[in-house]
Design a protein around this motif. Structure first.
Motif, short mmCIF file in Angstrom:
data_model
loop_
_atom_site.label_atom_id
_atom_site.label_comp_id
_atom_site.label_asym_id
_atom_site.label_seq_id
_atom_site.Cartn_x
_atom_site.Cartn_y
_atom_site.Cartn_z
N GLN A 138 51.87 57.04 40.22
CA GLN A 138 50.80 56.51 41.07
C GLN A 138 49.69 55.89 40.23
N LEU A 139 49.31 56.58 39.16
CA LEU A 139 48.25 56.05 38.29
C LEU A 139 48.66 54.75 37.63
N LEU A 140 49.88 54.70 37.11
CA LEU A 140 50.35 53.48 36.45
C LEU A 140 50.45 52.32 37.44
N GLY A 141 50.92 52.60 38.64
CA GLY A 141 50.99 51.57 39.67
C GLY A 141 49.61 51.06 40.05
N THR A 142 48.68 51.97 40.21
CA THR A 142 47.30 51.58 40.54
C THR A 142 46.68 50.79 39.40
N GLU A 143 46.94 51.22 38.19
CA GLU A 143 46.40 50.51 37.03
C GLU A 143 46.94 49.07 36.96
N ARG A 144 48.22 48.92 37.19
CA ARG A 144 48.81 47.57 37.18
C ARG A 144 48.23 46.71 38.29
N TYR A 145 48.00 47.31 39.46
CA TYR A 145 47.40 46.58 40.58
C TYR A 145 45.98 46.11 40.20
N ILE A 146 45.20 47.00 39.61
CA ILE A 146 43.84 46.66 39.19
C ILE A 146 43.88 45.54 38.16
N GLU A 147 44.77 45.65 37.18
CA GLU A 147 44.89 44.62 36.16
C GLU A 147 45.27 43.27 36.76
N SER A 148 46.17 43.26 37.73
CA SER A 148 46.56 41.99 38.36
C SER A 148 45.41 41.40 39.16
N ARG A 149 44.61 42.23 39.80
CA ARG A 149 43.44 41.73 40.54
C ARG A 149 42.43 41.11 39.60
N VAL A 150 42.21 41.74 38.45
CA VAL A 150 41.28 41.21 37.46
C VAL A 150 41.79 39.88 36.92
N THR A 151 43.09 39.82 36.64
CA THR A 151 43.69 38.57 36.15
C THR A 151 43.56 37.46 37.18
N ASN A 152 43.87 37.75 38.43
CA ASN A 152 43.75 36.75 39.50
C ASN A 152 42.31 36.29 39.67
N LEU A 153 41.38 37.22 39.57
CA LEU A 153 39.97 36.86 39.68
C LEU A 153 39.55 35.96 38.53
N SER A 154 40.03 36.27 37.33
CA SER A 154 39.71 35.43 36.17
C SER A 154 40.24 34.01 36.36
N TYR A 155 41.48 33.90 36.87
CA TYR A 155 42.04 32.58 37.13
C TYR A 155 41.23 31.82 38.18
N SER A 156 40.81 32.53 39.22
CA SER A 156 40.02 31.89 40.28
C SER A 156 38.68 31.40 39.74
N ILE A 157 38.04 32.22 38.93
CA ILE A 157 36.75 31.82 38.35
C ILE A 157 36.93 30.62 37.43
N SER A 158 38.00 30.64 36.63
CA SER A 158 38.28 29.51 35.73
C SER A 158 38.52 28.24 36.54
N ALA A 159 39.27 28.36 37.62
CA ALA A 159 39.56 27.19 38.46
C ALA A 159 38.28 26.64 39.08
N MET A 160 37.41 27.53 39.54
CA MET A 160 36.15 27.07 40.13
C MET A 160 35.29 26.38 39.07
N CYS A 161 35.27 26.90 37.87
CA CYS A 161 34.49 26.27 36.79
C CYS A 161 35.03 24.88 36.49
N VAL A 162 36.35 24.75 36.44
CA VAL A 162 36.96 23.46 36.16
C VAL A 162 36.65 22.46 37.27
N GLN A 163 36.71 22.90 38.52
CA GLN A 163 36.41 22.02 39.65
C GLN A 163 34.98 21.55 39.63
N ASN A 164 34.07 22.39 39.23
CA ASN A 164 32.65 22.01 39.18
C ASN A 164 32.35 21.07 38.03
N GLU A 165 33.22 21.05 37.01
CA GLU A 165 33.00 20.18 35.86
C GLU A 165 33.49 18.76 36.14
N ILE A 166 34.34 18.60 37.12
CA ILE A 166 34.92 17.27 37.40
C ILE A 166 33.95 16.40 38.15
#
Length: 114
Positions: A86-114
């Motif tokens: 359960q802990l490992l599954g939750t940890e992987r879920y948290i890590e994937s959410r952080v990764t997805n959030l990072s990608y979203s923030i990066s995409a928003m930054c790129v869009q604002n630079e164009i």
């Protein structure tokens, strides 16, 4: 690629799925946690699995609040093996959410630079 000869058997469960030694190194905190539990098992051999789980839950960071609530609300105590899963599954879920959030923030930054 990680070599099976480079880790003790008890550590192999924790690195399955990691492709590089860097990825495995990044998850070293899990190794440390497992070894601390093993030392505690030797020191407090009369303590039940449920006592270990409760102690571990009290030390988890706030990101694990949902899993804490779920495990503590169970009528039947969870085994250490299921608790770890359960802990490992939750940890992987948290890590994937952080990764997805990072990608979203990066995409928003790129869009604002164009």
């Amino acid at each position: 690629m990680l070599s099976a000869n480079s880790l003790p058997d008890e550590a192999m469960d924790h690195v399955i799925g990691y492709k590089t030694s860097q990825e495995a190194w990044d998850c070293q905190e899990r190794f440390a946690y497992v070894y601390v539990i093993r030392v505690n098992q030797l020191e407090f051999h009369t303590i039940t699995e449920n006592d270990y789980i409760i102690a571990a839950l009290s030390d988890l960071s706030p990101e694990f609040e949902v899993i804490k609530t779920i495990i503590l609300a169970k009528d039947i105590p969870i085994s250490l093996k299921d608790f770890r899963a359960q802990l490992l599954g939750t940890e992987r879920y948290i890590e994937s959410r952080v990764t997805n959030l990072s990608y979203s923030i990066s995409a928003m930054c790129v869009q604002n630079e164009i």
